[in-house]
Write a protein that holds these residues in place. Structure first.
Motif, short mmCIF file in Angstrom:
data_model
loop_
_atom_site.label_atom_id
_atom_site.label_comp_id
_atom_site.label_asym_id
_atom_site.label_seq_id
_atom_site.Cartn_x
_atom_site.Cartn_y
_atom_site.Cartn_z
N UNK A 1 0.84 -1.20 0.00
CA UNK A 1 0.00 0.00 0.00
C UNK A 1 0.87 1.25 0.00
N UNK A 2 0.47 2.30 -0.69
CA UNK A 2 1.25 3.55 -0.66
C UNK A 2 1.20 4.18 0.73
N UNK A 3 2.19 5.01 1.05
CA UNK A 3 2.23 5.64 2.37
C UNK A 3 1.17 6.72 2.53
N UNK A 4 0.79 6.94 3.75
CA UNK A 4 -0.04 8.08 4.10
C UNK A 4 0.96 9.22 4.29
N UNK A 5 1.02 10.12 3.33
CA UNK A 5 2.12 11.09 3.23
C UNK A 5 1.67 12.51 3.59
N UNK A 6 2.16 12.96 4.76
CA UNK A 6 1.88 14.32 5.23
C UNK A 6 3.17 15.15 5.26
N UNK A 7 4.11 14.81 4.42
CA UNK A 7 5.37 15.55 4.40
C UNK A 7 5.19 16.95 3.82
N UNK A 8 6.04 17.87 4.25
CA UNK A 8 6.05 19.25 3.75
C UNK A 8 4.69 19.94 3.90
N UNK A 9 4.05 19.77 5.04
CA UNK A 9 2.74 20.39 5.30
C UNK A 9 2.77 21.44 6.40
N UNK A 10 3.95 21.78 6.92
CA UNK A 10 4.08 22.74 8.02
C UNK A 10 3.24 22.35 9.23
N UNK A 11 3.20 21.07 9.53
CA UNK A 11 2.42 20.56 10.65
C UNK A 11 3.17 20.83 11.95
N UNK A 12 2.48 21.49 12.90
CA UNK A 12 3.06 21.85 14.19
C UNK A 12 2.72 20.84 15.28
N UNK A 13 1.50 20.31 15.26
CA UNK A 13 1.05 19.33 16.26
C UNK A 13 0.37 18.18 15.53
N UNK B 1 -0.87 13.22 -2.54
CA UNK B 1 -1.23 12.14 -3.45
C UNK B 1 0.02 11.64 -4.16
N UNK B 2 0.06 10.36 -4.36
CA UNK B 2 1.18 9.73 -5.04
C UNK B 2 0.75 9.17 -6.38
N UNK B 3 1.58 8.32 -6.93
CA UNK B 3 1.27 7.70 -8.22
C UNK B 3 0.11 6.72 -8.10
N UNK B 4 0.03 6.05 -6.97
CA UNK B 4 -1.07 5.11 -6.74
C UNK B 4 -2.02 5.69 -5.70
N UNK B 5 -3.29 5.52 -5.89
CA UNK B 5 -4.24 6.06 -4.91
C UNK B 5 -4.22 5.26 -3.61
N UNK B 6 -4.53 5.96 -2.52
CA UNK B 6 -4.65 5.32 -1.22
C UNK B 6 -5.93 4.49 -1.19
#
Length: 192
Positions: free
Chosen positions: A13-25, A36-41
């Motif tokens: 399964x593709x990763x759940x990707x929250x990179x580069x979102x400026x997430x603080x908490x 979104x990646x090449x393959x859908x979640x």
């Protein structure tokens, strides 16, 4: 699909990707959309992701408060989480919450602000941990950094994106004998 089937198929399964979102908490993940990646979640009927990978790299997290709760809201099977990427955040320690994911095999913590080499000890309880990154943290500057990690986590096969060789293991064992004093156990004997 039962839990055993999930473990056998979801590795792809593709990763759940929250990179580069400026997430603080970590609570912010609940209101953010993953990249979104090449393959859908794929999602379960509950609407939760079927992924075993959670990428939170390149954000501004300085703690993992509510991490378990948030992960259980995002993933259908949070206990099957196998890959967590927390690289390039502002973490100063290894949060014990990471040790609750017993199927964790890949953990990226490079590029943070982890200060104490002893923090690595927390990860020794993870039976499936095979790949770990810690470079780019202040602990990397401590004498015996690589050897200490390899002694503490003898099951890892990749450390800081480099394969762990038999020679690395031998060097780490020699370093351990020279630098880590064994704990003495005092036994009281009753006088007869």
């Amino acid at each position: 699909m039962n839990k055993q089937d999930y473990r056998n198929t979801s590795v792809q399964e593709p990763p759940l990707d929250y990179s580069f979102r400026s997430i603080h908490v970590t609570q912010d993940l609940l209101s953010e959309k993953p990249r979104t990646g090449l393959r859908p979640l794929r999602h379960a009927k509950s609407g939760k992701s079927m992924s075993q990978s959670l990428w939170l790299n390149n954000n501004v997290l300085n703690d993992l408060r509510d991490f378990n709760h948030v992960v259980s809201q995002l993933l259908e099977h949070p206990d099957n989480l196998a890959w967590i990427d927390l690289s390039f955040n502002d973490l100063t320690s290894i949060d014990p919450v990471l040790t609750t994911f017993f199927n964790l095999s890949v953990l990226y913590l490079h590029g943070n602000s982890i200060q104490r080499l002893g923090e690595v000890n927390k990860l020794a309880v993870l039976p499936r941990l095979r790949s770990l990154t810690l470079h780019g943290n202040p602990i990397e500057e401590e004498k015996g950094y690589r050897q200490y990690v390899l002694c503490t986590l003898p099951r890892i096969t990749t450390f800081d994106f480099s394969g762990v060789t038999k020679a690395d293991r031998t060097t780490a064992e020699v370093w351990k004998r020279m630098n880590i004093k064994p704990q003495k156990v005092w036994i009281k004997h009753n006088a007869l």
